[in-house]
Motif scaffolding. Structure first.
Motif, mmCIF file in Angstrom:
data_model
loop_
_atom_site.group_PDB
_atom_site.id
_atom_site.type_symbol
_atom_site.label_atom_id
_atom_site.label_comp_id
_atom_site.label_asym_id
_atom_site.label_seq_id
_atom_site.Cartn_x
_atom_site.Cartn_y
_atom_site.Cartn_z
ATOM 1 N N ILE A 157 -5.873 -1.637 5.557
ATOM 2 C CA ILE A 157 -5.636 -0.938 4.284
ATOM 3 C C ILE A 157 -5.753 0.576 4.463
ATOM 4 N N LEU A 158 -6.745 1.017 5.240
ATOM 5 C CA LEU A 158 -6.964 2.457 5.410
ATOM 6 C C LEU A 158 -5.919 3.124 6.290
ATOM 7 N N THR A 159 -5.305 2.369 7.189
ATOM 8 C CA THR A 159 -4.378 2.983 8.143
ATOM 9 C C THR A 159 -3.195 3.664 7.468
ATOM 10 N N PRO A 160 -2.416 2.994 6.575
ATOM 11 C CA PRO A 160 -1.302 3.710 5.937
ATOM 12 C C PRO A 160 -1.761 4.830 5.021
ATOM 13 N N ILE A 161 -2.934 4.679 4.412
ATOM 14 C CA ILE A 161 -3.462 5.768 3.577
ATOM 15 C C ILE A 161 -3.745 6.994 4.437
ATOM 16 N N THR A 162 -4.323 6.757 5.614
ATOM 17 C CA THR A 162 -4.642 7.865 6.516
ATOM 18 C C THR A 162 -3.378 8.526 7.061
ATOM 19 N N THR A 163 -2.384 7.732 7.431
ATOM 20 C CA THR A 163 -1.150 8.308 7.971
ATOM 21 C C THR A 163 -0.381 9.072 6.897
ATOM 22 N N VAL A 223 -9.582 9.877 8.815
ATOM 23 C CA VAL A 223 -9.397 9.527 10.216
ATOM 24 C C VAL A 223 -10.729 9.189 10.881
ATOM 25 N N HIS A 224 -11.829 9.736 10.368
ATOM 26 C CA HIS A 224 -13.133 9.403 10.930
ATOM 27 C C HIS A 224 -13.517 7.963 10.613
ATOM 28 N N PHE A 225 -13.098 7.459 9.450
ATOM 29 C CA PHE A 225 -13.339 6.053 9.140
ATOM 30 C C PHE A 225 -12.608 5.159 10.136
ATOM 31 N N ILE A 226 -11.357 5.507 10.445
ATOM 32 C CA ILE A 226 -10.581 4.709 11.395
ATOM 33 C C ILE A 226 -11.208 4.769 12.784
ATOM 34 N N VAL A 227 -11.616 5.970 13.188
ATOM 35 C CA VAL A 227 -12.183 6.155 14.528
ATOM 36 C C VAL A 227 -13.454 5.322 14.708
ATOM 37 N N VAL A 228 -14.225 5.155 13.632
ATOM 38 C CA VAL A 228 -15.459 4.370 13.712
ATOM 39 C C VAL A 228 -15.186 2.888 13.477
ATOM 40 N N LEU A 229 -14.420 2.567 12.439
ATOM 41 C CA LEU A 229 -14.242 1.171 12.049
ATOM 42 C C LEU A 229 -13.398 0.366 13.028
ATOM 43 N N ALA A 230 -12.336 0.964 13.549
ATOM 44 C CA ALA A 230 -11.444 0.202 14.429
ATOM 45 C C ALA A 230 -12.148 -0.275 15.703
ATOM 46 N N PRO A 231 -12.812 0.604 16.470
ATOM 47 C CA PRO A 231 -13.531 0.104 17.648
ATOM 48 C C PRO A 231 -14.676 -0.844 17.286
ATOM 49 N N VAL A 271 0.835 -1.208 0.000
ATOM 50 C CA VAL A 271 0.000 0.000 0.000
ATOM 51 C C VAL A 271 0.867 1.254 0.000
ATOM 52 N N ARG A 272 1.942 1.247 0.810
ATOM 53 C CA ARG A 272 2.820 2.424 0.865
ATOM 54 C C ARG A 272 3.536 2.642 -0.455
ATOM 55 N N VAL A 273 3.952 1.572 -1.122
ATOM 56 C CA VAL A 273 4.622 1.704 -2.416
ATOM 57 C C VAL A 273 3.663 2.268 -3.448
ATOM 58 N N ARG A 274 2.439 1.753 -3.451
ATOM 59 C CA ARG A 274 1.441 2.264 -4.392
ATOM 60 C C ARG A 274 1.181 3.746 -4.174
ATOM 61 N N LEU A 275 1.089 4.146 -2.890
ATOM 62 C CA LEU A 275 0.842 5.565 -2.607
ATOM 63 C C LEU A 275 2.017 6.439 -3.000
ATOM 64 N N SER A 276 3.238 5.939 -2.765
ATOM 65 C CA SER A 276 4.416 6.735 -3.060
ATOM 66 C C SER A 276 4.652 6.887 -4.554
ATOM 67 N N THR A 277 4.151 5.951 -5.352
ATOM 68 C CA THR A 277 4.366 6.018 -6.796
ATOM 69 C C THR A 277 3.249 6.762 -7.515
ATOM 70 N N PRO A 290 -8.750 18.626 3.541
ATOM 71 C CA PRO A 290 -7.660 17.658 3.726
ATOM 72 C C PRO A 290 -8.208 16.242 3.873
ATOM 73 N N ALA A 291 -7.673 15.316 3.093
ATOM 74 C CA ALA A 291 -8.181 13.941 3.108
ATOM 75 C C ALA A 291 -7.994 13.286 4.474
ATOM 76 N N HIS A 292 -6.966 13.704 5.208
ATOM 77 C CA HIS A 292 -6.709 13.095 6.514
ATOM 78 C C HIS A 292 -7.880 13.300 7.465
ATOM 79 N N ILE A 293 -8.488 14.480 7.416
ATOM 80 C CA ILE A 293 -9.602 14.780 8.310
ATOM 81 C C ILE A 293 -10.772 13.851 8.040
ATOM 82 N N LEU A 294 -10.992 13.504 6.781
ATOM 83 C CA LEU A 294 -12.088 12.605 6.434
ATOM 84 C C LEU A 294 -11.732 11.150 6.715
#
Length: 214
Positions: free
Chosen positions: A100-106, A60-68, A36-42, A54-58
C-alpha cells in the motif's frame, strides 16, 4: 501401495492449486495497486508535503525499514515452524502495508522530482522506485503462501514437504530480491542528493573565486 500409486496425482493437484492461488494473488495485488493509484490521482490535494517537508522523504524511510523487516519475518516464518505459528499474520500484515505504501511513496517522489534539478542518478532512482511495486507484490504473495502453509498445518492438513520447501525457496528468493532492490533504490537516491549538493558547492566556490580580489 495405494498411497504410492496416488501420490504423484496428489502432488500434481497441489501444484495446480498453488499455481491458481499464485495467479489469484497476483491479480488481487495488481487491482490493489491500481485502486491506490486511482484514489491518489482523484484527490484534490495529493500527498506532497507533510509538516512543511516533502512527503517522499518521510515515506521512503517507512519503506526502507518495513521492506527488509518484512523480508526477514517472512523468511523466518517460511523456514521455522515455531516462528511461523507466532508471526505469520504479522508478516502478512506488514507485507500488505508495504504494498500500500509503495505507490503512495512513488507518487510523492514524482511530485518532488518535478521540483528539483534532474541528473542521471535521479533518473536511476526514479526508475528503480517505479519497479519496486513488483518486488513488494512478490513479497506479499510469498507471505500469503506462508500463511496458507500455516493454516493447513493448524487444521492438521499439512501440505507435502516438497511444496512447503518450494514455498520456502520462493520466499527466500523474493525476500532477497526485495531487500536488494531497496538497497539499490536508497543508494541511487543518496547519490542523487550528493550530486546536487556537490554541484551546488562547486558552483558556490566558482562564484566566490570570481568575486575574490585579484
Amino acid at each position: 501401495m495405494f498411497v504410492s500409486r496416488w501420490s504423484p496425482i496428489v502432488r500434481v493437484s497441489f501444484g495446480w492449486l498453488g499455481a491458481l492461488s499464485l495467479l489469484r494473488l497476483s491479480v488481487l495485488s495488481a487491482k490493489l495497486r491500481t485502486l491506490v493509484r486511482v484514489r491518489l490521482s482523484t484527490r484534490k490535494y495529493p500527498m506532497s508535503t507533510f509538516n512543511g517537508l516533502p512527503a517522499h522523504i518521510l515515506l521512503v524511510h517507512f519503506i526502507v525499514v518495513l521492506a527488509p523487516l518484512t523480508a526477514v519475518l517472512v523468511t523466518a516464518c517460511a523456514v521455522w515452524p515455531a516462528v511461523r505459528r507466532r508471526l505469520v499474520w504479522l508478516s502478512l500484515v506488514l507485507a500488505t502495508v508495504v504494498v500500500i505504501l509503495t505507490p503512495i511513496t512513488t507518487d510523492a517522489g514524482e511530485w518532488l522530482e518535478k521540483r528539483v534539478g534532474r541528473n542521471p542518478d535521479l533518473n536511476t532512482h526514479a526508475h528503480l522506485g517505479d519497479t519496486f511495486i513488483y518486488f513488494a507484490i512478490g513479497l506479499l504473495i510469498v507471505a500469503a503462501l506462508v500463511a496458507v502453509v500455516h493454516v493447513r498445518e493448524a487444521r492438521s492438513r499439512a501440505l507435502p514437504r516438497l511444496l512447503v520447501g518450494m514455498v520456502a525457496v520462493l520466499t527466500i528468493a523474493a525476500s532477497v530480491a526485495a531487500t536488494v532492490q531497496v538497497y539499490r533504490i536508497g543508494e541511487s537516491g543518496s547519490r542523487s542528493v550528493w550530486h546536487d549538493v556537490s554541484g551546488r558547492s562547486a558552483r558556490t566556490q566558482a562564484d566566490l573565486g570570481d568575486i575574490s580580489p585579484k
